[in-house]
Motif scaffolding. Structure first.
Motif, PDB file in Angstrom:
ATOM      1  N   ALA A  82       0.845  -1.187   0.000  1.00 28.47           N
ATOM      2  CA  ALA A  82       0.000   0.000   0.000  1.00 28.47           C
ATOM      3  C   ALA A  82       0.886   1.244   0.000  1.00 28.47           C
ATOM      4  CB  ALA A  82      -0.917  -0.002   1.212  1.00 28.47           C
ATOM      5  N   PRO A  83       0.372   2.377  -0.459  1.00 21.62           N
ATOM      6  CA  PRO A  83       1.174   3.605  -0.470  1.00 21.62           C
ATOM      7  C   PRO A  83       1.714   3.925   0.919  1.00 21.62           C
ATOM      8  CG  PRO A  83      -0.817   3.907  -1.738  1.00 21.62           C
ATOM      9  CD  PRO A  83      -0.956   2.577  -1.060  1.00 21.62           C
ATOM     10  N   ARG A 103       6.283  -3.664   1.688  1.00 24.62           N
ATOM     11  CA  ARG A 103       5.684  -4.831   1.055  1.00 24.62           C
ATOM     12  C   ARG A 103       5.345  -5.860   2.127  1.00 24.62           C
ATOM     13  NH1 ARG A 103       8.937  -6.930  -3.947  1.00 24.62           N
ATOM     14  NH2 ARG A 103       7.768  -5.292  -4.991  1.00 24.62           N
ATOM     15  N   ALA A 104       4.150  -6.399   2.048  1.00 27.53           N
ATOM     16  CA  ALA A 104       3.672  -7.316   3.082  1.00 27.53           C
ATOM     17  C   ALA A 104       3.277  -8.656   2.485  1.00 27.53           C
ATOM     18  CB  ALA A 104       2.480  -6.702   3.805  1.00 27.53           C
ATOM     19  N   TYR A 116       9.861 -24.656   1.024  1.00 29.12           N
ATOM     20  CA  TYR A 116       9.476 -23.954   2.249  1.00 29.12           C
ATOM     21  C   TYR A 116       8.650 -22.731   1.889  1.00 29.12           C
ATOM     22  CZ  TYR A 116       9.907 -21.076   6.449  1.00 29.12           C
ATOM     23  OH  TYR A 116       9.633 -20.293   7.531  1.00 29.12           O
ATOM     24  N   LEU A 117       7.573 -22.510   2.640  1.00 28.51           N
ATOM     25  CA  LEU A 117       6.666 -21.398   2.355  1.00 28.51           C
ATOM     26  C   LEU A 117       7.139 -20.151   3.093  1.00 28.51           C
ATOM     27  CD1 LEU A 117       3.195 -23.186   2.529  1.00 28.51           C
ATOM     28  CD2 LEU A 117       4.792 -22.984   0.624  1.00 28.51           C
ATOM     29  N   SER A 118       8.108 -19.474   2.492  1.00 30.38           N
ATOM     30  CA  SER A 118       8.639 -18.281   3.128  1.00 30.38           C
ATOM     31  C   SER A 118       7.644 -17.130   3.059  1.00 30.38           C
ATOM     32  CB  SER A 118       9.949 -17.863   2.461  1.00 30.38           C
ATOM     33  OG  SER A 118      10.407 -16.640   2.992  1.00 30.38           O
ATOM     34  N   THR A 119       7.668 -16.319   4.113  1.00 32.84           N
ATOM     35  CA  THR A 119       6.848 -15.102   4.139  1.00 32.84           C
ATOM     36  C   THR A 119       7.694 -13.863   3.875  1.00 32.84           C
ATOM     37  OG1 THR A 119       7.130 -14.793   6.522  1.00 32.84           O
ATOM     38  CG2 THR A 119       5.288 -16.176   5.808  1.00 32.84           C
ATOM     39  N   ARG A 120       8.974 -14.041   3.621  1.00 33.09           N
ATOM     40  CA  ARG A 120       9.889 -12.909   3.450  1.00 33.09           C
ATOM     41  C   ARG A 120      10.084 -12.590   1.987  1.00 33.09           C
ATOM     42  NH1 ARG A 120      15.297 -13.858   6.595  1.00 33.09           N
ATOM     43  NH2 ARG A 120      15.535 -15.398   4.915  1.00 33.09           N
ATOM     44  N   PRO A 121       9.872 -11.348   1.583  1.00 36.82           N
ATOM     45  CA  PRO A 121      10.071 -10.985   0.172  1.00 36.82           C
ATOM     46  C   PRO A 121      11.470 -11.320  -0.341  1.00 36.82           C
ATOM     47  CG  PRO A 121       8.917  -9.234   1.316  1.00 36.82           C
ATOM     48  CD  PRO A 121       9.341 -10.210   2.364  1.00 36.82           C
ATOM     49  N   LEU A 122      12.468 -11.199   0.516  1.00 39.50           N
ATOM     50  CA  LEU A 122      13.838 -11.398   0.036  1.00 39.50           C
ATOM     51  C   LEU A 122      14.123 -12.842  -0.326  1.00 39.50           C
ATOM     52  CD1 LEU A 122      15.647 -12.761   2.533  1.00 39.50           C
ATOM     53  CD2 LEU A 122      15.414 -10.473   3.467  1.00 39.50           C
ATOM     54  N   ASP A 123      13.250 -13.753   0.071  1.00 35.97           N
ATOM     55  CA  ASP A 123      13.446 -15.170  -0.285  1.00 35.97           C
ATOM     56  C   ASP A 123      12.892 -15.506  -1.668  1.00 35.97           C
ATOM     57  OD1 ASP A 123      12.953 -16.414   3.089  1.00 35.97           O
ATOM     58  OD2 ASP A 123      14.785 -15.879   2.013  1.00 35.97           O
ATOM     59  N   TYR A 124      12.251 -14.550  -2.292  1.00 37.27           N
ATOM     60  CA  TYR A 124      11.676 -14.772  -3.611  1.00 37.27           C
ATOM     61  C   TYR A 124      12.570 -14.139  -4.668  1.00 37.27           C
ATOM     62  CZ  TYR A 124       7.618 -16.641  -1.279  1.00 37.27           C
ATOM     63  OH  TYR A 124       6.796 -17.430  -0.509  1.00 37.27           O
ATOM     64  N   ASP A 125      12.753 -14.854  -5.743  1.00 38.58           N
ATOM     65  CA  ASP A 125      13.751 -14.466  -6.731  1.00 38.58           C
ATOM     66  C   ASP A 125      13.176 -13.800  -7.973  1.00 38.58           C
ATOM     67  OD1 ASP A 125      14.673 -17.408  -5.487  1.00 38.58           O
ATOM     68  OD2 ASP A 125      16.253 -15.880  -5.527  1.00 38.58           O
ATOM     69  N   TYR A 126      11.920 -14.038  -8.243  1.00 37.23           N
ATOM     70  CA  TYR A 126      11.294 -13.501  -9.447  1.00 37.23           C
ATOM     71  C   TYR A 126       9.982 -12.833  -9.057  1.00 37.23           C
ATOM     72  CZ  TYR A 126      14.587 -16.836 -11.393  1.00 37.23           C
ATOM     73  OH  TYR A 126      15.735 -17.522 -11.685  1.00 37.23           O
TER      74      TYR A 126
END
Length: 127
Positions: free
Chosen positions: A40-41, A45-46, A106-116
């Protein structure tokens, strides 16, 4: 290289529903944990939701349980976010994301764990 494209965003009245889709170009889609995040503005990122390779396990942010759910169709290389009973505070840009294929289920909740990441789709809920 994995490319993600979201669709399905738009303007909806409070109490309404939307289903977001995220199509992947990757040939290894079925071996990537997929997630949805929103921003949200003025906010960070959540985490919204994540789903395992097979779709057998999901994780939904606690505050969204009961209203949001995630699913995937590996035959269509697509992940979905079903949102119901929408509230004005759900207004945000929603982005889908993929973890590196085969790296982890693993179901990560952290944005940094996602690559794309996709480019995001705007969801606006009016009161």
């Amino acid at each position: 290289q994995v490319q993600l494209a979201e669709s399905g965003g738009g303007l909806v009245q409070a109490g309404g529903s939307l289903r977001l889709s995220c199509a992947s170009s990757g040939r290894t889609f079925s071996r990537s944990v997929m997630g949805w995040f929103r921003q949200a503005p003025g906010s960070e990122r959540a985490f919204v939701a994540a789903i395992s390779w097979s779709g057998g396990r999901i994780d939904i942010a606690d505050s969204l349980k009961g209203r949001f759910t995630i699913s995937r169709d590996n035959a269509k290389n697509t992940v979905y976010l079903q949102m119901s009973s929408l509230k004005p505070e759900d207004t945000a840009v929603y982005s889908c994301a993929a973890r590196e294929p085969y790296f982890s289920d693993y179901l990560s909740t952290r944005p940094l764990d996602y690559d794309y990441w996709g480019q995001g789709t705007q969801v606006t809920v009016s009161s």
